[in-house]
Enzyme design. Structure first.
Site, short mmCIF file in Angstrom:
data_model
loop_
_atom_site.label_atom_id
_atom_site.label_comp_id
_atom_site.label_asym_id
_atom_site.label_seq_id
_atom_site.Cartn_x
_atom_site.Cartn_y
_atom_site.Cartn_z
N ASN A 158 40.97 36.76 35.85
CA ASN A 158 39.91 37.77 35.80
C ASN A 158 40.14 38.96 36.73
O ASN A 158 39.56 40.02 36.53
CB ASN A 158 38.52 37.15 36.02
CG ASN A 158 38.36 36.50 37.37
OD1 ASN A 158 39.33 36.31 38.10
ND2 ASN A 158 37.13 36.15 37.71
N GLU A 253 39.51 29.51 46.32
CA GLU A 253 38.25 29.99 45.82
C GLU A 253 38.17 29.53 44.37
O GLU A 253 38.94 29.95 43.52
CB GLU A 253 38.17 31.52 45.89
CG GLU A 253 36.77 32.01 45.60
CD GLU A 253 36.76 33.19 44.67
OE1 GLU A 253 36.00 33.14 43.69
OE2 GLU A 253 37.53 34.14 44.90
N CYS A 287 33.67 34.61 39.08
CA CYS A 287 33.21 33.41 39.78
C CYS A 287 31.85 33.69 40.42
O CYS A 287 31.04 32.79 40.59
CB CYS A 287 34.22 32.98 40.82
SG CYS A 287 34.62 34.27 41.97
O1 G3H Z 1 35.96 35.86 40.12
C1 G3H Z 1 35.91 35.82 41.34
C2 G3H Z 1 35.94 37.04 42.14
O2 G3H Z 1 36.31 36.74 43.46
C3 G3H Z 1 34.63 37.78 42.09
O3 G3H Z 1 34.76 39.04 42.62
O4 G3H Z 1 32.36 39.58 42.93
O5 G3H Z 1 34.11 41.35 43.01
O6 G3H Z 1 33.53 40.26 40.85
P1 G3H Z 1 33.62 40.12 42.34
#
Ligand code: G3H
Length: 478
Positions: A158, A253, A287
């Site tokens: 992602n 993570e 996430c």
């Molecule tokens: O998908 C996991 C990422 O660490 C979320 O990052 O809050 O900038 O979308 P974000």
């Protein structure tokens, strides 16, 4: 072999001796968009060997010079934002504008890391012995931070660029070398990003990028004796990596089921705007997406109406058109999401919109009156489907949040700061956002999850520290 992108080892672009490639399927067209090398275990060994060698010299390179190279890479990365963003659009169906934002944010992260590194790594400690019983002032302890060695970085689909540089930059500024295993969807964007580091002129072998099937080289990489630290972002794979990895520091993570708790006194317009942004941006494939709304019954009807009105305005279509909702990353992902929707349907959830799917494209869907026995109450769809659970007390909401196996972030909407603080304290998550949707950024903020959501803390400063070890030198007086 023309159309197969090369992997990066010993400062050069190479073709794998396997003669095999891995296809990257465009989520929108569902046709092969790109191909990358299927690297062999011998090629992994070679990369590890050169990474270990290059790190020794890099660790002795002055900090300011390491920072200078990172600043250069950041600038080149930003110059290349258009072609890299195009890869993100084709490989992971990220909306065009968001794809550009990801690259720019990445450049900023690399620069910030260089600056932060110069500050925090340039400082050590000086300790006196006579704080501890029985000691006179006869020895002095000097501590500094030293690199770990070879850092293995495994980012998810992602954010193939941003979550790669959030590992690469701290590793490098701290004096480590870096081996990157990009996700298959997003590998070409990652290779292009690595090319920017190549152009910046980092020493040969300091950064490598190995591509291939996780099933063939995944365990071999993560269990490799040459690895001194693993930074992983993704799903359940992280749990199995943490069981198999050797005695090395881990930064993980993993998933999230971020709850959005709406109290009776909440600003419902603000909450609705954040639910839509938090739940549906990048089609829910974050996430930190809002993955369950826990709303007090007395304001539930009003909130659901407001969210519904905003969902109706979301555009659905291809990422090239900058649609809000774009196809999810793969057919198997779309099938999984559909499974959760059908389970909720069978168990009596209220559909606020009609369920609609074409290929990997799933229209945004809010499910009201979700009950704990429905899978969607607990599992993360990683898609544009958002469950609403109506609650009768704050305690009920907190209980649902804390009963989850995930504990990444949570958020609470209320005008009462005292209540917000008490709830934030009670929510067992790595971060609680008051009156805003969960999010990782700004990228220097600490970022961490409890339970199955991860190990350690990220964010620029914490990542730099995590990728170092304390070294002491004690001067003993005669
Ligand atoms: O998908 C996991 C990422 O660490 C979320 O990052 O809050 O900038 O979308 P974000």
């Amino acid at each position: 072999d023309g159309d197969v992108y090369k992997y990066y080892s010993e400062g050069e672009w190479k073709t794998s001796s396997s003669g095999k490639s891995v296809s990257i399927v465009n989520p929108t067209t569902r046709k092969t968009q790109y191909k990358v090398q299927a690297c062999t275990q011998e090629e992994v060994n070679k990369v590890m060997e050169t990474a270990k060698f290059a790190q020794k010299t890099w660790a002795k390179t002055p900090l300011w010079k390491r920072a200078e190279l990172l600043h250069k890479a950041a600038a080149i990365l930003k110059e290349h934002k258009a072609p890299i963003a195009e890869c993100l659009v084709k490989e992971i169906a990220k909306p065009a504008k968001d794809a550009v934002t990801e690259v720019v944010r990445s450049g900023d992260l690399v620069s910030y890391c260089a600056e932060e590194g110069v500050r925090i790594l340039g400082e050590g400690k000086y300790l006196m012995p006579d704080s501890f019983p029985g000691n006179e002032r006869t020895k002095y302890c000097l501590t500094s931070k030293i690199p770990l060695g070879v850092v293995l970085a495994i980012p998810p689909f992602n954010y193939p660029v941003n979550l790669a540089v959030s590992k690469i930059a701290p590793a490098l500024i701290a004096g480590n070398s870096l081996v990157l295993k990009p996700p298959t969807q997003g590998a070409v964007a990652a290779l292009h990003m690595v090319h920017c580091f190549h152009l910046a002129g980092f020493p040969k072998g300091l950064i490598s990028c190995i591509t291939g099937k996780g099933s063939e080289i995944g365990d071999f990489l993560t269990m490799h004796p040459g690895v001194n630290c693993i930074s992983f972002t993704g799903g359940d794979t992280g749990i199995s990596i943490s069981k198999k990895a050797g005695m090395v520091p881990l930064q993980m993570e993993l998933g999230g089921k971020d709850a959005c708790l709406i109290l009776e006194d909440a600003d419902l317009d603000l909450a609705a705007a954040n639910i839509v942004k938090g739940g549906f941006s990048y089609s829910g494939q974050r996430c930190t997406a809002v993955k369950v709304v826990l709303v007090m019954e007395s304001v539930a009807d009003a909130l659901v109406e407001k969210v519904k009105a905003k969902v109706a305005k979301l555009t659905v279509g291809p990422p090239e058109d900058d649609s809000d909702i774009t196809p999810v990353v793969s057919e198997s992902s779309a099938n999984f999401i559909e499974g959760l929707v059908l389970d909720a349907k069978q168990k009596g959830a209220t559909f606020c919109q009609e369920y609609k799917r074409e290929g990997n494209l799933i229209w945004p869907l809010m499910l009201d009156h979700v009950q704990p026995e429905m899978r969607i109450a607990w599992e993360e769809p990683f898609g544009p489907v958002l469950p609403v659970i109506r609650i009768n007390s704050i305690e009920e909401g907190i209980h649902h949040c804390n009963a989850s196996n995930f504990g990444l972030q949570g958020c609470v909407f209320t005008k009462d700061i005292n209540k917000a603080m008490v709830i934030s304290d009670a929510m067992e998550t790595g971060t609680v956002q008051i009156n805003s949707a969960p999010a990782r950024g700004p990228d220097h903020f600490p970022f961490q999850g409890l339970r199955d959501s991860g190990i350690g803390s990220q964010g620029v400063t914490n990542s730099i520290i995590m990728m170092t070890k304390v070294k002491s030198i004690v001067i003993n007086l005669p």
